[in-house]
Scaffold this motif. Structure first.
Motif, PDB file in Angstrom:
ATOM      1  N   PHE A   1       0.846  -1.185   0.000  1.00  0.00           N
ATOM      2  CA  PHE A   1       0.000   0.000   0.000  1.00  0.00           C
ATOM      3  C   PHE A   1       0.887   1.242   0.000  1.00  0.00           C
ATOM      4  N   VAL A   2       0.397   2.317  -0.625  1.00  0.00           N
ATOM      5  CA  VAL A   2       1.090   3.597  -0.599  1.00  0.00           C
ATOM      6  C   VAL A   2       0.155   4.616   0.055  1.00  0.00           C
ATOM      7  N   ILE A   3       0.637   5.244   1.122  1.00  0.00           N
ATOM      8  CA  ILE A   3      -0.156   6.234   1.841  1.00  0.00           C
ATOM      9  C   ILE A   3       0.111   7.606   1.218  1.00  0.00           C
ATOM     10  N   SER A   4      -0.954   8.246   0.770  1.00  0.00           N
ATOM     11  CA  SER A   4      -0.846   9.570   0.139  1.00  0.00           C
ATOM     12  C   SER A   4      -1.524  10.605   1.026  1.00  0.00           C
ATOM     13  N   PRO A   5      -0.898  11.776   1.227  1.00  0.00           N
ATOM     14  CA  PRO A   5      -1.508  12.788   2.090  1.00  0.00           C
ATOM     15  C   PRO A   5      -2.690  13.522   1.463  1.00  0.00           C
ATOM     16  N   SER A   6      -2.899  13.350   0.155  1.00  0.00           N
ATOM     17  CA  SER A   6      -3.966  14.102  -0.502  1.00  0.00           C
ATOM     18  C   SER A   6      -4.342  13.458  -1.825  1.00  0.00           C
ATOM     19  N   GLU A   7      -5.490  13.885  -2.364  1.00  0.00           N
ATOM     20  CA  GLU A   7      -5.906  13.437  -3.691  1.00  0.00           C
ATOM     21  C   GLU A   7      -4.929  13.960  -4.754  1.00  0.00           C
ATOM     22  N   TYR A   8      -4.376  15.138  -4.515  1.00  0.00           N
ATOM     23  CA  TYR A   8      -3.380  15.704  -5.436  1.00  0.00           C
ATOM     24  C   TYR A   8      -2.187  14.766  -5.581  1.00  0.00           C
ATOM     25  N   PHE A   9      -1.639  14.282  -4.474  1.00  0.00           N
ATOM     26  CA  PHE A   9      -0.516  13.350  -4.537  1.00  0.00           C
ATOM     27  C   PHE A   9      -0.954  11.994  -5.068  1.00  0.00           C
ATOM     28  N   ALA A  10      -2.189  11.604  -4.779  1.00  0.00           N
ATOM     29  CA  ALA A  10      -2.696  10.331  -5.302  1.00  0.00           C
ATOM     30  C   ALA A  10      -2.709  10.353  -6.826  1.00  0.00           C
ATOM     31  N   ARG A  11      -3.078  11.500  -7.406  1.00  0.00           N
ATOM     32  CA  ARG A  11      -3.085  11.619  -8.865  1.00  0.00           C
ATOM     33  C   ARG A  11      -1.665  11.505  -9.430  1.00  0.00           C
ATOM     34  N   ILE A  12      -0.684  12.080  -8.717  1.00  0.00           N
ATOM     35  CA  ILE A  12       0.714  11.978  -9.156  1.00  0.00           C
ATOM     36  C   ILE A  12       1.188  10.526  -9.079  1.00  0.00           C
ATOM     37  N   LEU A  13       0.828   9.835  -8.013  1.00  0.00           N
ATOM     38  CA  LEU A  13       1.221   8.425  -7.861  1.00  0.00           C
ATOM     39  C   LEU A  13       0.653   7.572  -8.986  1.00  0.00           C
ATOM     40  N   GLU A  14      -0.582   7.844  -9.372  1.00  0.00           N
ATOM     41  CA  GLU A  14      -1.198   7.092 -10.471  1.00  0.00           C
ATOM     42  C   GLU A  14      -0.553   7.422 -11.814  1.00  0.00           C
ATOM     43  N   ALA A  15      -0.365   8.723 -12.079  1.00  0.00           N
ATOM     44  CA  ALA A  15       0.090   9.150 -13.404  1.00  0.00           C
ATOM     45  C   ALA A  15       1.582   8.963 -13.632  1.00  0.00           C
ATOM     46  N   ASP A  16       2.392   9.286 -12.619  1.00  0.00           N
ATOM     47  CA  ASP A  16       3.848   9.295 -12.804  1.00  0.00           C
ATOM     48  C   ASP A  16       4.547   8.066 -12.227  1.00  0.00           C
ATOM     49  N   PHE A  17       3.904   7.399 -11.276  1.00  0.00           N
ATOM     50  CA  PHE A  17       4.536   6.242 -10.635  1.00  0.00           C
ATOM     51  C   PHE A  17       3.780   4.947 -10.928  1.00  0.00           C
ATOM     52  N   PHE A  18       2.691   5.062 -11.690  1.00  0.00           N
ATOM     53  CA  PHE A  18       1.915   3.906 -12.157  1.00  0.00           C
ATOM     54  C   PHE A  18       1.429   3.015 -11.018  1.00  0.00           C
ATOM     55  N   VAL A  19       1.023   3.648  -9.934  1.00  0.00           N
ATOM     56  CA  VAL A  19       0.490   2.903  -8.789  1.00  0.00           C
ATOM     57  C   VAL A  19      -1.006   2.690  -9.007  1.00  0.00           C
ATOM     58  N   PRO A  20      -1.484   1.460  -8.978  1.00  0.00           N
ATOM     59  CA  PRO A  20      -2.928   1.222  -9.125  1.00  0.00           C
ATOM     60  C   PRO A  20      -3.717   1.921  -8.012  1.00  0.00           C
ATOM     61  N   ARG A  21      -4.869   2.448  -8.364  1.00  0.00           N
ATOM     62  CA  ARG A  21      -5.658   3.212  -7.397  1.00  0.00           C
ATOM     63  C   ARG A  21      -5.989   2.398  -6.151  1.00  0.00           C
ATOM     64  N   GLU A  22      -6.211   1.083  -6.321  1.00  0.00           N
ATOM     65  CA  GLU A  22      -6.586   0.253  -5.171  1.00  0.00           C
ATOM     66  C   GLU A  22      -5.463   0.100  -4.155  1.00  0.00           C
ATOM     67  N   LYS A  23      -4.229   0.455  -4.554  1.00  0.00           N
ATOM     68  CA  LYS A  23      -3.099   0.381  -3.623  1.00  0.00           C
ATOM     69  C   LYS A  23      -2.876   1.699  -2.866  1.00  0.00           C
ATOM     70  N   ILE A  24      -3.575   2.762  -3.271  1.00  0.00           N
ATOM     71  CA  ILE A  24      -3.373   4.082  -2.674  1.00  0.00           C
ATOM     72  C   ILE A  24      -4.395   4.337  -1.586  1.00  0.00           C
ATOM     73  N   VAL A  25      -3.906   4.748  -0.420  1.00  0.00           N
ATOM     74  CA  VAL A  25      -4.778   5.118   0.697  1.00  0.00           C
ATOM     75  C   VAL A  25      -4.528   6.593   1.004  1.00  0.00           C
ATOM     76  N   VAL A  26      -5.554   7.407   0.870  1.00  0.00           N
ATOM     77  CA  VAL A  26      -5.412   8.837   1.144  1.00  0.00           C
ATOM     78  C   VAL A  26      -5.588   9.066   2.638  1.00  0.00           C
ATOM     79  N   TYR A  27      -4.505   9.509   3.259  1.00  0.00           N
ATOM     80  CA  TYR A  27      -4.465   9.736   4.706  1.00  0.00           C
ATOM     81  C   TYR A  27      -3.822  11.100   4.926  1.00  0.00           C
ATOM     82  N   PRO A  28      -4.598  12.115   5.299  1.00  0.00           N
ATOM     83  CA  PRO A  28      -4.113  13.503   5.275  1.00  0.00           C
ATOM     84  C   PRO A  28      -3.171  13.905   6.397  1.00  0.00           C
ATOM     85  N   SER A  29      -1.995  13.322   6.415  1.00  0.00           N
ATOM     86  CA  SER A  29      -0.911  13.744   7.318  1.00  0.00           C
ATOM     87  C   SER A  29      -1.355  13.886   8.779  1.00  0.00           C
TER      88      SER A  29
END
Length: 335
Positions: A96-124
């Motif tokens: 799993f990859v913990i992202s502090p925001s939807e903004y970073f989640a979009r970067i993880l998907e687009a630039d790091f090719f992380v599947p959305r189901e692996k991303i957990v948005v947890y705001p710091s």
């Protein structure tokens, strides 16, 4: 459940920093290789990538959860770019990859090719909405010695490159020159660009209007948010993953004028819970401030502030904390 923590302590000297990281590196590799643990949680990808990747060679069964921040995935210098390459390798093997925001989640998907189901948005860690809550406006203004006639515009945060203090000062100068109000610019913060801040303030003849304090406690900050008429959050730093300052202001029902790029774009909705502007153009901020200062109907302002508070409650620290716990519960459930 057996939990161990390995952390890096701060040191002032280069030798101290190198020694601390060397011990950290060795402890992480040995800890993973010992096979005592099923999961390793990395709080900063760039700091932890190398030892975890080496440890995983020795223990391929270890599962990785990585929490990304700022320059972990958004480089601002050549050094950052070097570490991002290692972060990318760690992120690629993470459960799993913990992202502090939807903004970073979009970067993880687009630039790091992380599947959305692996991303957990947890705001710091979220916002303490009990501390950062609306306070008596009159009492809050008295604490900072503001007059009833003052129209107070706030800017709180580090005085650093790309934090937008220059855009703030340029827009404020135009506002003071063109608008007939008793303006006060309430600035809280310090940083490496303070000399440049005061130099620009002097050139713009703003010194008489500025009330500045260095960093203050969170309790004082909560009063400060309640004391201002408008709060400006002008960051144009791409590595600002969320922008808790903006959420704290919203939580206190301050009227927020915020840049529409990067972290704040995750929660800022122009005309709904704030007023947005282009943080790269001081003219855009001037237009936004001119608009909010001319709103004649207090019901419109109160409605925006109310929706701002509702937005902040979605990021409440107590509400957010369960998200991280559920990540480890899900992994434990797979055994």
């Amino acid at each position: 459940m057996d939990v161990s923590k390995i952390a890096i302590c701060k040191h002032d000297t280069l030798f101290g920093k190198l020694k601390e990281y060397a011990f950290f590196f060795i402890k992480v590799v040995l800890g993973i290789a010992s096979r005592r643990y099923e999961v390793v949680y990395a709080h900063y990808a760039s700091h932890t990538a190398c030892p975890i990747l080496i440890g995983r060679v020795l223990n391929p069964r270890i599962r990785v959860v990585v929490n990304v921040h700022g320059n972990d995935i958004v480089p601002e210098t050549g050094k950052d770019a070097f570490f991002v390459r290692h972060s990318k390798k760690l992120i690629a093997i993470a459960k799993f990859v913990i992202s502090p925001s939807e903004y970073f989640a979009r970067i993880l998907e687009a630039d790091f090719f992380v599947p959305r189901e692996k991303i957990v948005v947890y705001p710091s860690g979220g916002v303490d909405t009990r501390l950062f809550a609306p306070r008596d406006r009159k009492l809050s203004r008295e604490k900072f010695s503001f007059e009833k006639s003052n129209y107070v515009i706030g800017l709180f945060g580090r005085i650093e490159k790309d934090k937008g203090w220059d855009v703030f000062l340029q827009a404020a100068a135009q506002l003071i020159e063109r608008e007939d109000k008793d303006y006060k610019l309430f600035v809280i913060g310090e940083g490496s660009c303070e000399k440049e801040f005061w130099d620009l303030a002097s050139r713009l003849n703003l010194r008489p209007y500025i009330e500045k304090r260095d960093m203050v406690s969170q309790h004082v900050l909560a009063d400060a948010y309640s004391a201002v008429d408008v709060f400006v959050f002008p960051t144009r730093r791409a590595s600002d993953s969320l922008g808790l300052v903006g959420l704290e202001a919203m939580s206190c029902q301050a009227l927020l004028v915020v840049g529409d790029k990067y972290g704040p774009s995750s929660y800022a909705v122009d005309g709904w819970n704030c007023v947005c502007f282009d943080p790269f153009r001081w003219e855009s901020l001037y237009e936004a401030l001119s608009f909010v200062t001319s709103i004649g109907d207090e019901r419109i302002v109160d409605a925006i502030k109310g929706r701002a508070r509702e937005t902040a409650l979605e990021y409440d620290s107590a509400k957010s904390s369960g998200k991280l716990t559920r990540v480890f519960e899900d992994i434990a459930g797979e055994r």
